[in-house]
Design a protein around this motif. Structure first.
Motif, PDB file in Angstrom:
ATOM      1  N   TYR A 185       7.434   7.657   0.185  1.00  0.00           N
ATOM      2  CA  TYR A 185       8.357   6.589  -0.210  1.00  0.00           C
ATOM      3  C   TYR A 185       8.852   6.729  -1.646  1.00  0.00           C
ATOM      4  O   TYR A 185       9.547   5.841  -2.149  1.00  0.00           O
ATOM      5  N   TYR A 186       8.531   7.821  -2.296  1.00  0.00           N
ATOM      6  CA  TYR A 186       8.984   8.018  -3.676  1.00  0.00           C
ATOM      7  C   TYR A 186      10.513   7.992  -3.820  1.00  0.00           C
ATOM      8  O   TYR A 186      11.030   7.539  -4.850  1.00  0.00           O
ATOM      9  N   PRO A 187      11.275   8.487  -2.815  1.00  0.00           N
ATOM     10  CA  PRO A 187      12.742   8.404  -2.943  1.00  0.00           C
ATOM     11  C   PRO A 187      13.250   6.978  -3.145  1.00  0.00           C
ATOM     12  O   PRO A 187      14.276   6.771  -3.794  1.00  0.00           O
ATOM     13  N   ILE A 188      12.522   5.987  -2.616  1.00  0.00           N
ATOM     14  CA  ILE A 188      12.915   4.587  -2.811  1.00  0.00           C
ATOM     15  C   ILE A 188      12.871   4.248  -4.300  1.00  0.00           C
ATOM     16  O   ILE A 188      13.801   3.645  -4.847  1.00  0.00           O
ATOM     17  N   PHE A 189      11.778   4.665  -4.944  1.00  0.00           N
ATOM     18  CA  PHE A 189      11.645   4.394  -6.378  1.00  0.00           C
ATOM     19  C   PHE A 189      12.689   5.168  -7.177  1.00  0.00           C
ATOM     20  O   PHE A 189      13.241   4.645  -8.150  1.00  0.00           O
ATOM     21  N   ILE A 190      12.940   6.393  -6.774  1.00  0.00           N
ATOM     22  CA  ILE A 190      13.932   7.206  -7.484  1.00  0.00           C
ATOM     23  C   ILE A 190      15.298   6.529  -7.460  1.00  0.00           C
ATOM     24  O   ILE A 190      15.980   6.427  -8.483  1.00  0.00           O
ATOM     25  N   TYR A 213       7.321  14.577  -5.759  1.00  0.00           N
ATOM     26  CA  TYR A 213       7.844  14.490  -4.390  1.00  0.00           C
ATOM     27  C   TYR A 213       8.278  15.858  -3.872  1.00  0.00           C
ATOM     28  O   TYR A 213       7.972  16.238  -2.723  1.00  0.00           O
ATOM     29  N   ILE A 214       8.959  16.617  -4.711  1.00  0.00           N
ATOM     30  CA  ILE A 214       9.431  17.946  -4.316  1.00  0.00           C
ATOM     31  C   ILE A 214       8.270  18.887  -4.075  1.00  0.00           C
ATOM     32  O   ILE A 214       8.278  19.720  -3.165  1.00  0.00           O
ATOM     33  N   HIS A 270       0.816  -1.217   0.000  1.00  0.00           N
ATOM     34  CA  HIS A 270       0.000   0.000   0.000  1.00  0.00           C
ATOM     35  C   HIS A 270       0.851   1.268   0.000  1.00  0.00           C
ATOM     36  O   HIS A 270       0.409   2.337  -0.407  1.00  0.00           O
ATOM     37  N   TRP A 271       2.098   1.141   0.471  1.00  0.00           N
ATOM     38  CA  TRP A 271       2.994   2.301   0.550  1.00  0.00           C
ATOM     39  C   TRP A 271       3.419   2.815  -0.838  1.00  0.00           C
ATOM     40  O   TRP A 271       3.970   3.914  -0.949  1.00  0.00           O
ATOM     41  N   VAL A 272       3.171   2.015  -1.885  1.00  0.00           N
ATOM     42  CA  VAL A 272       3.533   2.442  -3.237  1.00  0.00           C
ATOM     43  C   VAL A 272       2.852   3.765  -3.591  1.00  0.00           C
ATOM     44  O   VAL A 272       3.414   4.602  -4.299  1.00  0.00           O
ATOM     45  N   ASN A 273       1.647   3.967  -3.068  1.00  0.00           N
ATOM     46  CA  ASN A 273       0.872   5.176  -3.373  1.00  0.00           C
ATOM     47  C   ASN A 273       1.166   6.318  -2.412  1.00  0.00           C
ATOM     48  O   ASN A 273       0.525   7.356  -2.468  1.00  0.00           O
ATOM     49  N   ASN A 274       2.146   6.132  -1.540  1.00  0.00           N
ATOM     50  CA  ASN A 274       2.497   7.162  -0.548  1.00  0.00           C
ATOM     51  C   ASN A 274       3.716   7.938  -1.033  1.00  0.00           C
ATOM     52  O   ASN A 274       4.803   7.377  -1.206  1.00  0.00           O
TER      53      ASN A 274
END
Length: 290
Positions: free
Chosen positions: A242-247, A287-288, A235-239
């Motif tokens: 946590y975008y820095p993890i994907f980056i 994210y920014i 569910h955290w994928v839409n948070n």
């Protein structure tokens, strides 16, 4: 202008993700019946043809392997590019924008990827079928790319990956009208069959390796959807937190792809790299701006 390019339309994002969730919620367990029936049919066919032994399995497919390999290998550049889609890094890189626009799709994709990886490794270790290059005279067929000579032919891991991803996409964007549904099914299945048969075209697999791999991939995709629907593992994928993890992950993937381009310089690698770069900038922008 750049600001408009990187901006993510929240209304569009919500609509796409809502549609994906709605489509996934309609799926029933009965969808497993057809792929399981087809797998059983393959086993019965092998039994009737004395193909349940390693030698028998390879022998009954020999002529078909040579036929498909000879036909598809006439288009080496196209086939070799297409077969890279069985690499999870390549195929999933093309879908990275859906982290923003359809996170539910990625939740299912992550669950399905784990399932498919487990099934692939377990079944390969169980069957230990020799690859074509390990059992046939290498001068009698075409090998494109690295020669694979191990005993890990069944099922085809590339085929599992292809149909795992395609199944996630198939049900995520299923049209509402019956005629459009049929067309959508035909397009996805046809694309999947073409992609998995490239494994025969490059001389890496026997035909039934790819067909059974495709069916296992379809089952893996369905399992991924049902798992993500019932459990909130991802569910955290839409948070946005946590975008820095994907980056970071996407940056690592970019480095791997650049290395692949240096070594092989395939067109499909550039497509995946471009997709990753666009996704990195879009995710960073969101994210920014949070």
């Amino acid at each position: 202008m750049l600001n408009n390019f990187f901006k993510v339309n929240l209304e569009t994002k919500n609509r796409i993700n809502t549609n994906v969730i709605a489509n996934y919620s309609k799926l029933k367990l009965s969808l497993f019946f057809l792929p399981l029936f087809l797998l059983i049919t393959i086993v019965v066919f092998l039994y009737t043809q004395n193909g349940l032994s390693r030698e028998g399995y390879v022998g009954i497919q020999k002529d078909l392997f040579y036929f498909i390999n000879s036909k598809l290998s006439q288009f080496p550049q196209i086939i070799y590019n297409l077969t890279q889609m069985g690499d999870a890094l390549i195929f999933m890189s093309l879908l990275t924008l859906f982290v923003l626009y359809a996170p539910k799709l990625w939740e299912s994709l992550l669950s399905a990827s784990i399932v498919s990886a487990l099934l692939s490794n377990i079944l390969k270790s169980l069957f230990l079928i020799p690859r074509p290059a390990a059992i046939f005279d290498n001068k009698t067929f075409i090998i494109l790319g690295k020669k694979l000579v191990g005993h890990s032919s069944l099922p085809s891991g590339h085929s599992i990956t292809v149909f795992t991803v395609l199944t996630i996409l198939l049900f995520a964007f299923m049209p509402k009208k019956i005629n459009n549904k049929i067309i959508w099914y035909v397009i996805i299945i046809a694309a999947g069959l073409l992609l998995v048969l490239t494994r025969v075209g490059v001389g890496a697999h026997h035909p039934l390796d790819t067909i059974s791999g495709g069916l296992i991939g379809y089952i893996s995709g369905l399992l991924g959807i049902f798992i993500s629907r019932k459990y909130k593992i991802w569910h955290w994928v839409n948070n946005k937190k946590y975008y820095p993890i994907f980056i970071v992950l996407f940056l690592i993937c970019c480095i791997v792809l650049i290395n692949k381009i240096i070594n092989e310089n395939l067109f499909v690698f550039y497509l995946s790299l471009i997709s990753l770069i666009i996704s990195i900038f879009k995710i960073s922008y969101v994210y920014i701006k949070k």
